[in-house]
Scaffold this active site. Structure first.
Site, PDB file in Angstrom:
ATOM      1  N   TYR A 148      -3.740   0.944  24.017  1.00 29.38           N
ATOM      2  CA  TYR A 148      -2.292   0.127  22.567  1.00 29.38           C
ATOM      3  C   TYR A 148      -2.873   1.323  21.170  1.00 29.38           C
ATOM      4  O   TYR A 148      -1.801   2.118  20.611  1.00 29.38           O
ATOM      5  CB  TYR A 148      -2.703  -1.301  22.317  1.00 29.38           C
ATOM      6  CG  TYR A 148      -2.338  -1.463  20.973  1.00 29.38           C
ATOM      7  CD1 TYR A 148      -0.482  -1.945  21.206  1.00 29.38           C
ATOM      8  CD2 TYR A 148      -2.254  -1.445  19.327  1.00 29.38           C
ATOM      9  CE1 TYR A 148      -0.037  -2.380  20.221  1.00 29.38           C
ATOM     10  CE2 TYR A 148      -1.405  -2.327  19.105  1.00 29.38           C
ATOM     11  CZ  TYR A 148      -0.477  -2.445  18.553  1.00 29.38           C
ATOM     12  OH  TYR A 148       0.195  -2.826  17.410  1.00 29.38           O
ATOM     13  N   LYS A 193      -0.060   4.346  19.834  1.00 27.40           N
ATOM     14  CA  LYS A 193       0.284   3.946  18.300  1.00 27.40           C
ATOM     15  C   LYS A 193       0.066   4.887  16.893  1.00 27.40           C
ATOM     16  O   LYS A 193       0.519   5.515  17.194  1.00 27.40           O
ATOM     17  CB  LYS A 193      -0.273   2.602  17.793  1.00 27.40           C
ATOM     18  CG  LYS A 193       0.138   1.217  18.649  1.00 27.40           C
ATOM     19  CD  LYS A 193       1.418   1.244  18.289  1.00 27.40           C
ATOM     20  CE  LYS A 193       2.323  -0.246  17.986  1.00 27.40           C
ATOM     21  NZ  LYS A 193       3.795  -0.520  17.214  1.00 27.40           N
ATOM     22  N   PRO A 211       0.735  -2.801   9.262  1.00 24.26           N
ATOM     23  CA  PRO A 211       0.726  -4.331   9.413  1.00 24.26           C
ATOM     24  C   PRO A 211      -1.264  -4.420  10.517  1.00 24.26           C
ATOM     25  O   PRO A 211      -0.959  -3.863  11.396  1.00 24.26           O
ATOM     26  CB  PRO A 211       1.630  -4.804  10.440  1.00 24.26           C
ATOM     27  CG  PRO A 211       2.647  -3.991  10.487  1.00 24.26           C
ATOM     28  CD  PRO A 211       2.116  -2.473  10.751  1.00 24.26           C
ATOM     29  N   LEU A 244      -2.943  -7.893  11.908  1.00 26.66           N
ATOM     30  CA  LEU A 244      -2.485  -8.640  13.050  1.00 26.66           C
ATOM     31  C   LEU A 244      -1.755 -10.348  12.684  1.00 26.66           C
ATOM     32  O   LEU A 244      -2.274 -10.498  11.046  1.00 26.66           O
ATOM     33  CB  LEU A 244      -4.013  -9.576  13.789  1.00 26.66           C
ATOM     34  CG  LEU A 244      -3.426 -10.532  14.928  1.00 26.66           C
ATOM     35  CD1 LEU A 244      -3.090  -9.565  16.255  1.00 26.66           C
ATOM     36  CD2 LEU A 244      -4.452 -11.673  14.595  1.00 26.66           C
ATOM     37  N   SER A 253       0.008 -11.501  19.509  1.00 27.31           N
ATOM     38  CA  SER A 253      -0.560 -12.123  18.382  1.00 27.31           C
ATOM     39  C   SER A 253      -0.563 -13.502  18.078  1.00 27.31           C
ATOM     40  O   SER A 253      -1.975 -13.451  17.526  1.00 27.31           O
ATOM     41  CB  SER A 253       0.471 -11.578  16.822  1.00 27.31           C
ATOM     42  OG  SER A 253       0.371 -10.012  16.731  1.00 27.31           O
TER      43      SER A 253
END
Length: 237
Positions: free
Chosen positions: A63, A67, A90, A92, A105
């Site tokens: 992840y 990203k 951002p 969580l 989340s």
């Protein structure tokens, strides 16, 4: 996970360049910022920080790897194509659910309410309200001087603090009281600054309110009772 993130981002920036849009606001992640094992605990994590790609690969954190590569490619393509790019990173994101299903989340909070976990991890996590993230996107789009990256975070909490807050608001749920790692000292939060986005005028929703509104939304959408029914079914079959 990596390929869609990278190719999708490139496609959007290319399309924006062709359409000659005024500004592109790209939603990235704190996962592109903080994953660096060589960073000193005394260093303040700000928008100049990048996650270590080799560390992400070695720990199989695809992840954060995806990203990070996607955001770096976005900056590269934007520079080459002359696109005015601004990025929001951002942490969580929690708060009321817009969609009918539970996302990853929110599961982070839901698992402490259903009894599916009996302990909490010895780890820290930064949180932000979903409406504050939405506002951050508007601010960086509408503020002509906005540029670069913007960390979007209200506060960092240890998991122990999270369950304590949840237990005070919602004592009716089987919220865990023990840490899964009682041998090692409690993990300390790293120093994460949100000053850059606050300078644009945002006032963050307190994390306690974020957690409260998350649970109330789960209740309203009947996710807690559904989760309990599912668990009871598994236990009885």
């Amino acid at each position: 996970m990596v390929e869609p993130a990278v190719n999708g981002t490139k496609n959007v920036i290319m399309a924006a360049a062709e359409a000659k849009v005024r500004r592109v606001v790209f939603t990235s992640s704190i996962g592109t910022v903080y994953m660096d094992p060589n960073r000193s605990p005394d260093v303040v994590v700000d928008e100049s920080c990048w996650s270590d790609l080799e560390f992400c690969k070695s720990t199989k954190n695809w992840y954060c790897y995806g990203k990070t590569v996607a955001e770096q490619d976005a900056w590269d393509v934007a520079r080459k194509k002359g696109v005015d790019l601004v990025v929001v990173n951002p942490v969580l994101v929690i708060g009321p659910l817009l969609q009918p299903t539970v996302n990853a989340s929110t599961i982070h909070i839901l698992k402490y309410l259903t009894g599916s976990v009996k302990t909490y991890a010895n780890s820290v996590q930064a949180y932000v309200h979903v409406r504050d993230v939405a506002l951050a996107h508007i601010l960086v789009f509408e503020t002509p001087s906005a540029s670069g990256r913007y960390i979007c975070s209200e506060r960092m909490l240890h998991r122990g603090e999270v369950v304590e807050i949840l237990a005070k608001f919602f004592p009716e749920y089987p919220i865990p009281t023990k840490c899964s790692d009682e041998k090692n000292p409690r993990k300390q939060p790293y120093k994460l600054t949100n000053q850059k986005i606050k300078d644009l005028g945002i006032e963050f929703t307190p994390v306690k309110q974020c957690l409260y509104e998350t649970v109330k939304s789960l209740q309203e959408k009947d996710h807690l009772s559904i989760s309990k029914q599912a668990e009871d079914f598994v236990k009885n079959h």
